[in-house]
Design a protein around this motif. Structure first.
Motif, PDB file in Angstrom:
ATOM      1  N   PRO A 164       0.828  -1.213   0.000  1.00 40.07           N
ATOM      2  CA  PRO A 164       0.000   0.000   0.000  1.00 40.07           C
ATOM      3  C   PRO A 164       0.860   1.261   0.000  1.00 40.07           C
ATOM      4  CG  PRO A 164      -0.802  -1.568   1.617  1.00 40.07           C
ATOM      5  CD  PRO A 164       0.525  -2.095   1.143  1.00 40.07           C
ATOM      6  N   ALA A 165       0.395   2.274  -0.677  1.00 36.30           N
ATOM      7  CA  ALA A 165       1.163   3.517  -0.822  1.00 36.30           C
ATOM      8  C   ALA A 165       1.544   4.126   0.526  1.00 36.30           C
ATOM      9  CB  ALA A 165       0.372   4.527  -1.641  1.00 36.30           C
ATOM     10  N   ASP A 166       0.620   4.051   1.495  1.00 36.93           N
ATOM     11  CA  ASP A 166       0.910   4.672   2.784  1.00 36.93           C
ATOM     12  C   ASP A 166       1.872   3.851   3.633  1.00 36.93           C
ATOM     13  OD1 ASP A 166      -0.764   2.588   3.417  1.00 36.93           O
ATOM     14  OD2 ASP A 166      -2.309   3.814   4.382  1.00 36.93           O
ATOM     15  N   SER A 167       2.278   2.678   3.134  1.00 39.26           N
ATOM     16  CA  SER A 167       3.244   1.843   3.850  1.00 39.26           C
ATOM     17  C   SER A 167       4.644   1.918   3.253  1.00 39.26           C
ATOM     18  CB  SER A 167       2.779   0.378   3.857  1.00 39.26           C
ATOM     19  OG  SER A 167       1.555   0.244   4.555  1.00 39.26           O
ATOM     20  N   VAL A 168       4.781   2.626   2.136  1.00 38.10           N
ATOM     21  CA  VAL A 168       6.075   2.740   1.472  1.00 38.10           C
ATOM     22  C   VAL A 168       6.864   3.909   2.060  1.00 38.10           C
ATOM     23  CG1 VAL A 168       7.272   3.117  -0.718  1.00 38.10           C
ATOM     24  CG2 VAL A 168       5.177   1.750  -0.655  1.00 38.10           C
ATOM     25  N   ILE A 169       8.126   3.668   2.356  1.00 40.98           N
ATOM     26  CA  ILE A 169       9.021   4.709   2.861  1.00 40.98           C
ATOM     27  C   ILE A 169      10.113   4.938   1.819  1.00 40.98           C
ATOM     28  CG2 ILE A 169      10.689   5.341   4.646  1.00 40.98           C
ATOM     29  CD1 ILE A 169       9.126   3.573   6.592  1.00 40.98           C
ATOM     30  N   LYS A 170      10.143   6.115   1.236  1.00 39.61           N
ATOM     31  CA  LYS A 170      11.156   6.443   0.245  1.00 39.61           C
ATOM     32  C   LYS A 170      12.197   7.382   0.848  1.00 39.61           C
ATOM     33  CE  LYS A 170      12.013   8.523  -4.271  1.00 39.61           C
ATOM     34  NZ  LYS A 170      11.521   9.465  -5.295  1.00 39.61           N
ATOM     35  N   LEU A 171      13.400   6.834   1.050  1.00 40.47           N
ATOM     36  CA  LEU A 171      14.513   7.621   1.564  1.00 40.47           C
ATOM     37  C   LEU A 171      15.701   7.452   0.618  1.00 40.47           C
ATOM     38  CD1 LEU A 171      14.237   6.832   5.408  1.00 40.47           C
ATOM     39  CD2 LEU A 171      13.306   8.776   4.147  1.00 40.47           C
ATOM     40  N   ALA A 172      15.444   7.691  -0.671  1.00 39.05           N
ATOM     41  CA  ALA A 172      16.452   7.429  -1.691  1.00 39.05           C
ATOM     42  C   ALA A 172      16.889   8.664  -2.465  1.00 39.05           C
ATOM     43  CB  ALA A 172      15.927   6.384  -2.687  1.00 39.05           C
ATOM     44  N   SER A 173      16.080   9.718  -2.481  1.00 37.88           N
ATOM     45  CA  SER A 173      16.347  10.833  -3.395  1.00 37.88           C
ATOM     46  C   SER A 173      16.636  12.154  -2.701  1.00 37.88           C
ATOM     47  CB  SER A 173      15.162  10.996  -4.356  1.00 37.88           C
ATOM     48  OG  SER A 173      14.983   9.817  -5.109  1.00 37.88           O
ATOM     49  N   ASN A 174      16.859  12.115  -1.393  1.00 40.45           N
ATOM     50  CA  ASN A 174      17.212  13.313  -0.626  1.00 40.45           C
ATOM     51  C   ASN A 174      16.157  14.408  -0.701  1.00 40.45           C
ATOM     52  OD1 ASN A 174      19.526  11.844  -0.192  1.00 40.45           O
ATOM     53  ND2 ASN A 174      20.735  12.965  -1.693  1.00 40.45           N
ATOM     54  N   GLU A 175      14.899  13.971  -0.797  1.00 39.67           N
ATOM     55  CA  GLU A 175      13.785  14.916  -0.732  1.00 39.67           C
ATOM     56  C   GLU A 175      13.554  15.317   0.720  1.00 39.67           C
ATOM     57  OE1 GLU A 175      11.422  12.629  -4.333  1.00 39.67           O
ATOM     58  OE2 GLU A 175      11.793  11.732  -2.375  1.00 39.67           O
ATOM     59  N   ASN A 176      12.872  16.421   0.919  1.00 39.52           N
ATOM     60  CA  ASN A 176      12.566  16.886   2.268  1.00 39.52           C
ATOM     61  C   ASN A 176      11.379  16.082   2.795  1.00 39.52           C
ATOM     62  OD1 ASN A 176      11.757  18.272   4.596  1.00 39.52           O
ATOM     63  ND2 ASN A 176      12.385  20.250   3.766  1.00 39.52           N
ATOM     64  N   PRO A 177      11.565  15.256   3.828  1.00 41.97           N
ATOM     65  CA  PRO A 177      10.467  14.408   4.314  1.00 41.97           C
ATOM     66  C   PRO A 177       9.337  15.208   4.947  1.00 41.97           C
ATOM     67  CG  PRO A 177      12.290  14.317   5.851  1.00 41.97           C
ATOM     68  CD  PRO A 177      12.776  15.075   4.642  1.00 41.97           C
ATOM     69  N   TYR A 178       9.610  16.470   5.292  1.00 50.32           N
ATOM     70  CA  TYR A 178       8.597  17.318   5.929  1.00 50.32           C
ATOM     71  C   TYR A 178       7.797  18.104   4.893  1.00 50.32           C
ATOM     72  CZ  TYR A 178      11.691  16.072   9.725  1.00 50.32           C
ATOM     73  OH  TYR A 178      12.461  15.342  10.605  1.00 50.32           O
ATOM     74  N   GLY A 179       8.063  17.820   3.622  1.00 47.33           N
ATOM     75  CA  GLY A 179       7.339  18.524   2.562  1.00 47.33           C
ATOM     76  C   GLY A 179       7.907  19.912   2.345  1.00 47.33           C
ATOM     77  N   THR A 180       7.043  20.827   1.985  1.00 52.56           N
ATOM     78  CA  THR A 180       7.456  22.209   1.794  1.00 52.56           C
ATOM     79  C   THR A 180       6.654  23.112   2.729  1.00 52.56           C
ATOM     80  OG1 THR A 180       7.914  23.909   0.132  1.00 52.56           O
ATOM     81  CG2 THR A 180       5.801  22.737  -0.057  1.00 52.56           C
ATOM     82  N   SER A 181       6.982  24.365   2.760  1.00 52.08           N
ATOM     83  CA  SER A 181       6.317  25.315   3.642  1.00 52.08           C
ATOM     84  C   SER A 181       4.806  25.349   3.388  1.00 52.08           C
ATOM     85  CB  SER A 181       6.905  26.709   3.421  1.00 52.08           C
ATOM     86  OG  SER A 181       6.065  27.703   3.963  1.00 52.08           O
ATOM     87  N   PRO A 182       3.984  25.353   4.428  1.00 53.57           N
ATOM     88  CA  PRO A 182       2.530  25.486   4.240  1.00 53.57           C
ATOM     89  C   PRO A 182       2.171  26.742   3.446  1.00 53.57           C
ATOM     90  CG  PRO A 182       3.024  24.841   6.492  1.00 53.57           C
ATOM     91  CD  PRO A 182       4.344  25.156   5.843  1.00 53.57           C
ATOM     92  N   ARG A 183       2.984  27.768   3.572  1.00 54.78           N
ATOM     93  CA  ARG A 183       2.739  28.990   2.813  1.00 54.78           C
ATOM     94  C   ARG A 183       2.913  28.761   1.317  1.00 54.78           C
ATOM     95  NH1 ARG A 183       6.651  33.032   5.823  1.00 54.78           N
ATOM     96  NH2 ARG A 183       6.379  34.148   3.844  1.00 54.78           N
TER      97      ARG A 183
END
Length: 370
Positions: free
Chosen positions: A28-47
């Motif tokens: 399931p998509a919500d069970s996948v953890i992607k820590l391969a591409s150095n993306e920000n795990p916290y997303g981006t600013s709410p603004r």
């Protein structure tokens, strides 16, 4: 039909997408953890998200090709002039501009043995000879030795310094970088790739580069930055280069029009204004990184002290490919560095819950493969 140069270029291997793991392993998509591409795990600013929603109706319009607002924002952020900035679809596009614009006649480019793969790809496309240092990490004595040896026979058109270095994680100090630039001919372009500088200077101020100071003192230096890492805009593809007015003017001659999107421009402008969000992400990154460092020490694994948002584990007693393939079946995507010729793997530092899951799986694997 195709260029001969393409025969010697390996397709860039990006981190495996979440969708691939869902398809291949039925996870399931919500069970996948992607820590391969150095993306920000916290997303981006709410603004930023709010701004994208407010401007989505402009998606059918071409962006302002002068990129006036973003350049003005970057000029204030770094203390440079707007005409000392060029915007790219990620900083890797600015790397491409550099390879296209510089004269490579009777020349070669110089880089570390293990560093960002696109330096080599774009250099091969430009048809220029590539020289690499013996070491996987940046050792400037090796750069100087090779530079001086080559200079008696041909020019070095570009030197790439990744500060901090991807995928290894080490970082030169600002003093080391400047000392090296002093040894380089003024006709050699020195590319300072600062994609992870937000992390490096927060961990150690001595590692922080000052683009305004460097480009004022050295006309042959370009600093690269990106919104893909600390700012959490990997999916929007916005990067930039900072250099002398003449250097930037030359690069603009090879920049295609409208090379980033209307929404990307808006997102980057707002992201740059929310430095509190960036600072919090960087702080949490290094707090979480300590758990990986402690795990490595407890399990007799080697790692490179990192100044980025990832950690690289090396000199393994097991095959990195076997580990990364097994983790995929568990819904975890890490970056196998076998394509770099290394028995090593790189882990993007995730959120607490993600890191706990990854560390538990790593523990299971090590215990089973002792």
């Amino acid at each position: 039909m195709f260029r001969v140069a393409l025969e010697n270029i390996a397709t860039y291997e990006a981190g495996k997408p979440i969708e691939l793991v869902i398809r291949e392993f039925g996870i399931p998509a919500d069970s996948v953890i992607k820590l391969a591409s150095n993306e920000n795990p916290y997303g981006t600013s709410p603004r930023v998200l709010e701004s994208i929603r407010e401007n989505i109706h402009k998606a059918h319009l071409y962006p302002d090709d002068s990129m006036y607002e973003l350049k003005e924002a970057l000029s204030h952020h770094y203390g440079v002039q707007a005409d000392e900035i060029i915007i790219g679809a990620g900083s890797d596009q600015v790397i491409e501009f550099c390879l296209q614009a510089v004269d490579h006649h009777n020349a070669c480019v110089l880089m570390a043995k293990t560093t960002f793969a696109m330096y080599e790809v774009y250099a091969k496309l430009a048809g220029v000879e590539i020289l690499k240092t013996p070491s996987d990490i940046h050792r400037l004595d090796e750069f100087v030795r090779i530079y001086q040896e080559v200079s008696s026979k041909k020019r070095v058109s570009i030197v790439f310094l990744c500060v901090p270095n991807n995928p290894m994680g080490e970082c030169l100090s600002a003093k080391e970088v400047e000392a090296f630039i002093e040894k380089v001919d003024k006709q050699t372009l020195v590319v300072l790739d600062g994609a992870y500088q937000e992390f490096a200077k927060a961990k150690d101020s001595d590692k922080g580069l000052d683009p305004a100071y460097l480009i004022k003192k050295y006309s042959n230096v370009i600093y690269l930055g990106t919104f893909s890492k600390a700012y959490g805009l990997g999916g929007m593809r916005v990067g930039y280069g900072i250099g002398s007015k003449h250097l930037i003017a030359m690069l603009h001659k090879v920049r295609p029009p409208f090379n980033i999107t209307t929404l990307s421009l808006q997102a980057a402008i707002i992201a740059l204004s929310d430095q509190d969000f960036v600072a919090q992400c960087v702080k949490q990154n290094f707090e979480q990184m300590r758990y990986y460092e402690e795990f490595a020490k407890d399990n007799h694994l080697s790692f490179i002290p990192s100044y980025t948002n990832f950690i690289t584990l090396t000199n393994l007693s097991f095959e990195s490919t076997h580990l990364c393939d097994w983790l995929l079946t568990q819904g975890v995507i890490l970056r196998n560095l076998k394509s770099y010729g290394l028995n090593a793997f790189r882990i993007t530092i995730g959120m607490s819950s993600q890191n706990e899951r990854v560390l538990e799986l790593l523990k299971q694997y090590i215990q089973k493969n002792k």
